[in-house]
Motif scaffolding. Structure first.
Motif, PDB file in Angstrom:
ATOM      1  N   LEU A  69       0.805  -1.218   0.000  1.00  0.00           N
ATOM      2  CA  LEU A  69       0.000   0.000   0.000  1.00  0.00           C
ATOM      3  C   LEU A  69       0.842   1.274   0.000  1.00  0.00           C
ATOM      4  N   THR A  70       1.996   1.228   0.655  1.00  0.00           N
ATOM      5  CA  THR A  70       2.852   2.420   0.732  1.00  0.00           C
ATOM      6  C   THR A  70       3.854   2.496  -0.405  1.00  0.00           C
ATOM      7  N   GLY A  71       4.055   1.386  -1.112  1.00  0.00           N
ATOM      8  CA  GLY A  71       5.057   1.365  -2.164  1.00  0.00           C
ATOM      9  C   GLY A  71       6.471   1.322  -1.611  1.00  0.00           C
ATOM     10  N   SER A  72       6.604   0.898  -0.359  1.00  0.00           N
ATOM     11  CA  SER A  72       7.917   0.812   0.296  1.00  0.00           C
ATOM     12  C   SER A  72       8.468  -0.597   0.170  1.00  0.00           C
ATOM     13  N   ASP A  73       9.786  -0.701   0.155  1.00  0.00           N
ATOM     14  CA  ASP A  73      10.365  -2.034   0.095  1.00  0.00           C
ATOM     15  C   ASP A  73      10.153  -2.734   1.440  1.00  0.00           C
ATOM     16  N   PRO A  74      10.117  -4.066   1.446  1.00  0.00           N
ATOM     17  CA  PRO A  74       9.823  -4.825   2.668  1.00  0.00           C
ATOM     18  C   PRO A  74      10.790  -4.545   3.826  1.00  0.00           C
ATOM     19  N   MET A  75      12.072  -4.330   3.532  1.00  0.00           N
ATOM     20  CA  MET A  75      13.039  -4.069   4.608  1.00  0.00           C
ATOM     21  C   MET A  75      12.737  -2.730   5.292  1.00  0.00           C
ATOM     22  N   THR A  76      12.452  -1.711   4.510  1.00  0.00           N
ATOM     23  CA  THR A  76      12.101  -0.403   5.087  1.00  0.00           C
ATOM     24  C   THR A  76      10.828  -0.525   5.907  1.00  0.00           C
ATOM     25  N   THR A  77       9.839  -1.221   5.366  1.00  0.00           N
ATOM     26  CA  THR A  77       8.580  -1.412   6.086  1.00  0.00           C
ATOM     27  C   THR A  77       8.834  -2.094   7.417  1.00  0.00           C
ATOM     28  N   SER A  78       9.650  -3.133   7.415  1.00  0.00           N
ATOM     29  CA  SER A  78       9.966  -3.860   8.637  1.00  0.00           C
ATOM     30  C   SER A  78      10.615  -2.948   9.677  1.00  0.00           C
ATOM     31  N   GLN A  79      11.577  -2.150   9.251  1.00  0.00           N
ATOM     32  CA  GLN A  79      12.275  -1.252  10.177  1.00  0.00           C
ATOM     33  C   GLN A  79      11.331  -0.197  10.752  1.00  0.00           C
ATOM     34  N   VAL A  80      10.489   0.366   9.902  1.00  0.00           N
ATOM     35  CA  VAL A  80       9.560   1.397  10.358  1.00  0.00           C
ATOM     36  C   VAL A  80       8.493   0.803  11.282  1.00  0.00           C
ATOM     37  N   VAL A  81       7.987  -0.366  10.938  1.00  0.00           N
ATOM     38  CA  VAL A  81       7.001  -1.025  11.795  1.00  0.00           C
ATOM     39  C   VAL A  81       7.598  -1.284  13.176  1.00  0.00           C
ATOM     40  N   ARG A  82       8.826  -1.781  13.216  1.00  0.00           N
ATOM     41  CA  ARG A  82       9.493  -2.024  14.516  1.00  0.00           C
ATOM     42  C   ARG A  82       9.610  -0.734  15.331  1.00  0.00           C
ATOM     43  N   ALA A  83       9.988   0.358  14.658  1.00  0.00           N
ATOM     44  CA  ALA A  83      10.115   1.646  15.360  1.00  0.00           C
ATOM     45  C   ALA A  83       8.764   2.125  15.888  1.00  0.00           C
ATOM     46  N   LEU A  84       7.723   1.994  15.086  1.00  0.00           N
ATOM     47  CA  LEU A  84       6.395   2.441  15.515  1.00  0.00           C
ATOM     48  C   LEU A  84       5.832   1.544  16.618  1.00  0.00           C
ATOM     49  N   LEU A  85       6.158   0.264  16.579  1.00  0.00           N
ATOM     50  CA  LEU A  85       5.782  -0.634  17.681  1.00  0.00           C
ATOM     51  C   LEU A  85       6.502  -0.226  18.962  1.00  0.00           C
ATOM     52  N   ALA A  86       7.801   0.020  18.846  1.00  0.00           N
ATOM     53  CA  ALA A  86       8.602   0.400  20.020  1.00  0.00           C
ATOM     54  C   ALA A  86       8.144   1.723  20.619  1.00  0.00           C
ATOM     55  N   ASN A  87       7.641   2.628  19.769  1.00  0.00           N
ATOM     56  CA  ASN A  87       7.159   3.927  20.248  1.00  0.00           C
ATOM     57  C   ASN A  87       5.703   3.899  20.705  1.00  0.00           C
ATOM     58  N   GLY A  88       5.096   2.707  20.644  1.00  0.00           N
ATOM     59  CA  GLY A  88       3.717   2.566  21.109  1.00  0.00           C
ATOM     60  C   GLY A  88       2.671   3.116  20.157  1.00  0.00           C
ATOM     61  N   LEU A  89       3.050   3.346  18.901  1.00  0.00           N
ATOM     62  CA  LEU A  89       2.099   3.890  17.937  1.00  0.00           C
ATOM     63  C   LEU A  89       1.399   2.799  17.133  1.00  0.00           C
ATOM     64  N   PHE A  90       2.002   1.621  17.088  1.00  0.00           N
ATOM     65  CA  PHE A  90       1.426   0.443  16.449  1.00  0.00           C
ATOM     66  C   PHE A  90       1.267  -0.649  17.491  1.00  0.00           C
ATOM     67  N   VAL A  91       0.344  -1.545  17.241  1.00  0.00           N
ATOM     68  CA  VAL A  91       0.227  -2.788  18.006  1.00  0.00           C
ATOM     69  C   VAL A  91       0.165  -3.934  17.009  1.00  0.00           C
ATOM     70  N   ARG A  92       0.606  -5.094  17.448  1.00  0.00           N
ATOM     71  CA  ARG A  92       0.612  -6.283  16.585  1.00  0.00           C
ATOM     72  C   ARG A  92      -0.274  -7.329  17.240  1.00  0.00           C
ATOM     73  N   ASP A  93      -1.179  -7.900  16.447  1.00  0.00           N
ATOM     74  CA  ASP A  93      -2.110  -8.912  16.954  1.00  0.00           C
ATOM     75  C   ASP A  93      -2.131 -10.114  16.021  1.00  0.00           C
ATOM     76  N   VAL A  94      -2.805 -11.169  16.466  1.00  0.00           N
ATOM     77  CA  VAL A  94      -2.980 -12.370  15.656  1.00  0.00           C
ATOM     78  C   VAL A  94      -3.948 -12.049  14.516  1.00  0.00           C
ATOM     79  N   HIS A  95      -3.644 -12.539  13.330  1.00  0.00           N
ATOM     80  CA  HIS A  95      -4.506 -12.352  12.166  1.00  0.00           C
ATOM     81  C   HIS A  95      -5.792 -13.148  12.391  1.00  0.00           C
ATOM     82  N   PRO A  96      -6.950 -12.590  12.038  1.00  0.00           N
ATOM     83  CA  PRO A  96      -8.219 -13.281  12.303  1.00  0.00           C
ATOM     84  C   PRO A  96      -8.418 -14.576  11.512  1.00  0.00           C
ATOM     85  N   THR A  97      -7.773 -14.711  10.353  1.00  0.00           N
ATOM     86  CA  THR A  97      -7.994 -15.916   9.541  1.00  0.00           C
ATOM     87  C   THR A  97      -6.713 -16.699   9.249  1.00  0.00           C
ATOM     88  N   ASP A  98      -5.541 -16.122   9.474  1.00  0.00           N
ATOM     89  CA  ASP A  98      -4.266 -16.784   9.195  1.00  0.00           C
ATOM     90  C   ASP A  98      -3.435 -16.804  10.469  1.00  0.00           C
TER      91      ASP A  98
END
Length: 154
Positions: A69-98
């Motif tokens: 959706l963002t057009g970002s490469d997977p490595m950049t996405t991974s790094q940014v997601v980790r930073a946003l998780l660490a800063n409490g801006l994202f949460v990670r949960d179990v997928h409802p179907t997978d």
């Protein structure tokens, strides 16, 4: 007769759409970076946060889907997601179907900062593109056309 210093079809950098886009992009990014720094976000973090806030209410977002959706490469996405998780801006949960996948969503704090950040980003855009006046919608159309062409080749 003096020859050109480079084998180009352009009379100079000011005639090159790629060079002009690069210069404009650098100027725009500098202004966005300065404005978002006041909120403690990089521009890439803002994009991931805004897209997750927008699309996360419509579908369960995996890291792979966020990258698409963002057009970002997977490595950049991974790094940014980790930073946003660490800063409490994202949460990670179990997928409802997978059960193997995790979904990413925006926390309450993330939603609050996304609401503030979108106002800041749109104000920078408004000022940056103001010189275009009524032609701004044409620029958006042309950008969309370039992205649609790119999507067809991927």
């Amino acid at each position: 007769m003096k020859s050109k210093p480079l084998p180009t079809s352009h009379s100079g950098p000011s005639d090159s759409p790629g060079f002009l886009l690069w210069r404009i992009s650098n100027n725009w990014q500098r202004e966005q970076r300065a404005a978002l720094q006041l909120l403690g976000l990089t521009h890439t973090q803002f994009v991931m946060l805004a897209v997750t806030t927008w699309f996360g209410s419509q579908e369960p977002l995996t890291q792979t889907r966020l990258s698409q959706l963002t057009g970002s490469d997977p490595m950049t996405t991974s790094q940014v997601v980790r930073a946003l998780l660490a800063n409490g801006l994202f949460v990670r949960d179990v997928h409802p179907t997978d059960t193997r996948a995790k979904i990413i969503s925006v926390s309450e704090a993330g939603r609050d900062i996304a609401h503030k950040a979108i106002v800041v980003v749109e104000e920078v855009d408004r000022k940056f593109f103001a010189a275009l006046g009524e032609q701004q919608s044409s620029l958006v159309f042309l950008f969309q056309k370039l992205l649609d062409k790119k999507s067809l080749t991927e």
